[in-house]
Enzyme design. Sequence first.
Site, mmCIF file in Angstrom:
data_model
loop_
_atom_site.group_PDB
_atom_site.id
_atom_site.type_symbol
_atom_site.label_atom_id
_atom_site.label_comp_id
_atom_site.label_asym_id
_atom_site.label_seq_id
_atom_site.Cartn_x
_atom_site.Cartn_y
_atom_site.Cartn_z
ATOM 1 N N ASP A 1 0.688 -1.156 -0.087
ATOM 2 C CA ASP A 1 0.086 -0.019 0.074
ATOM 3 C C ASP A 1 0.882 1.250 -0.243
ATOM 4 O O ASP A 1 0.376 2.410 -0.159
ATOM 5 C CB ASP A 1 -1.205 -0.193 1.216
ATOM 6 C CG ASP A 1 -2.289 1.034 1.061
ATOM 7 O OD1 ASP A 1 -2.573 1.154 -0.127
ATOM 8 O OD2 ASP A 1 -2.511 1.551 2.139
ATOM 9 N N SER B 1 -6.789 4.943 -0.241
ATOM 10 C CA SER B 1 -7.152 3.959 -0.670
ATOM 11 C C SER B 1 -8.649 3.357 -0.692
ATOM 12 O O SER B 1 -9.156 3.652 0.197
ATOM 13 C CB SER B 1 -6.389 2.914 0.027
ATOM 14 O OG SER B 1 -4.963 2.979 -0.124
ATOM 15 N N GLN C 1 -4.858 -1.362 -7.443
ATOM 16 C CA GLN C 1 -5.604 -0.230 -6.323
ATOM 17 C C GLN C 1 -6.232 0.697 -7.160
ATOM 18 O O GLN C 1 -5.553 1.455 -8.171
ATOM 19 C CB GLN C 1 -4.502 0.161 -5.330
ATOM 20 C CG GLN C 1 -5.173 1.081 -4.216
ATOM 21 C CD GLN C 1 -4.245 1.636 -3.162
ATOM 22 O OE1 GLN C 1 -4.018 2.707 -3.203
ATOM 23 N NE2 GLN C 1 -3.902 0.743 -2.237
#
Length: 289
Positions: free
Chosen positions: A205, A229, A279
């Site tokens: 991430d 996110s 993502q």
Amino acid sequence: MTTVDDLLKLLVLEKVNDYVFNGISKTIGSPIVFGGQVLAQAINAASRTVSSQRSLHSMHAYFLEAGNLDYPITYNVTVVRDGGSFSVRRVTAHQNENTIFILAASFHIDEPGYSHQIEMKSGLKQPEALLSWTDILNQFGDYLPKGLKAFFEVDRPIEFKPTEIGNPLERKDLPPFSDVWFKLKGDAKNLDLATKQQILTYISDYNILVSALNPHASKAHWGNTQTASLDHSMWYFRDFDFNDWMLFSIESPSSASARGFARGNIFTRDGKLIASVAQEGLMRPIEKK
């Protein structure tokens, strides 16, 4: 957190019962809980309800609300299926009666099959020739924007070395790509596969939305863009070790409607593809008042 041992203390959850676990949070410089932490903690919870003969091969998650750093997070695991070869788990994360995150994860027995992979980029600078985030802070800290400097000042158990470093004071659009070497700090030997996958998920991430912001760098930056996110998917292909630098090679095919999409591949230094990541994140321009 300064070493892998500190990170493991964060990711290994407190067991409440066979399917409920509690976790704490540590900041990475943001006022809200880091998405990678929630992802990795949820994987820790799910993995502890699955036979050790089955390893994680994919997960898909949605971030529903921002996590509060001051409160514990409770992870509830649901057994969706235990088949002959695959096990599927659903994990929901809660804070103060609110569901902040959901995840589905699938685990697979080790079985033989065909194997191929794409090649890692050639010609990239090796990590020994690059500056780390720590080096950038030490050498250029007095010239960095205040927010970026504060972010770099946070202690982390991972060292990052981007292959290209853009000048934050020079506003120009950049290609929608980024390549970042990373390495754990401390002794990362003798970790089992499940633990390594949780750590890798945490790291995945970091950096990924940079490539989506790059094409708009002449006008957009972390100080005037709200980012978060929204969802995160990951596929795990091969076992690996954390004993050397690894490469996260990322590209952003598109951004639109205040959202940016990015995908990447994670390689060992010798070119073995161990995981792929995708993502979509919020990239909302902040209007000046």
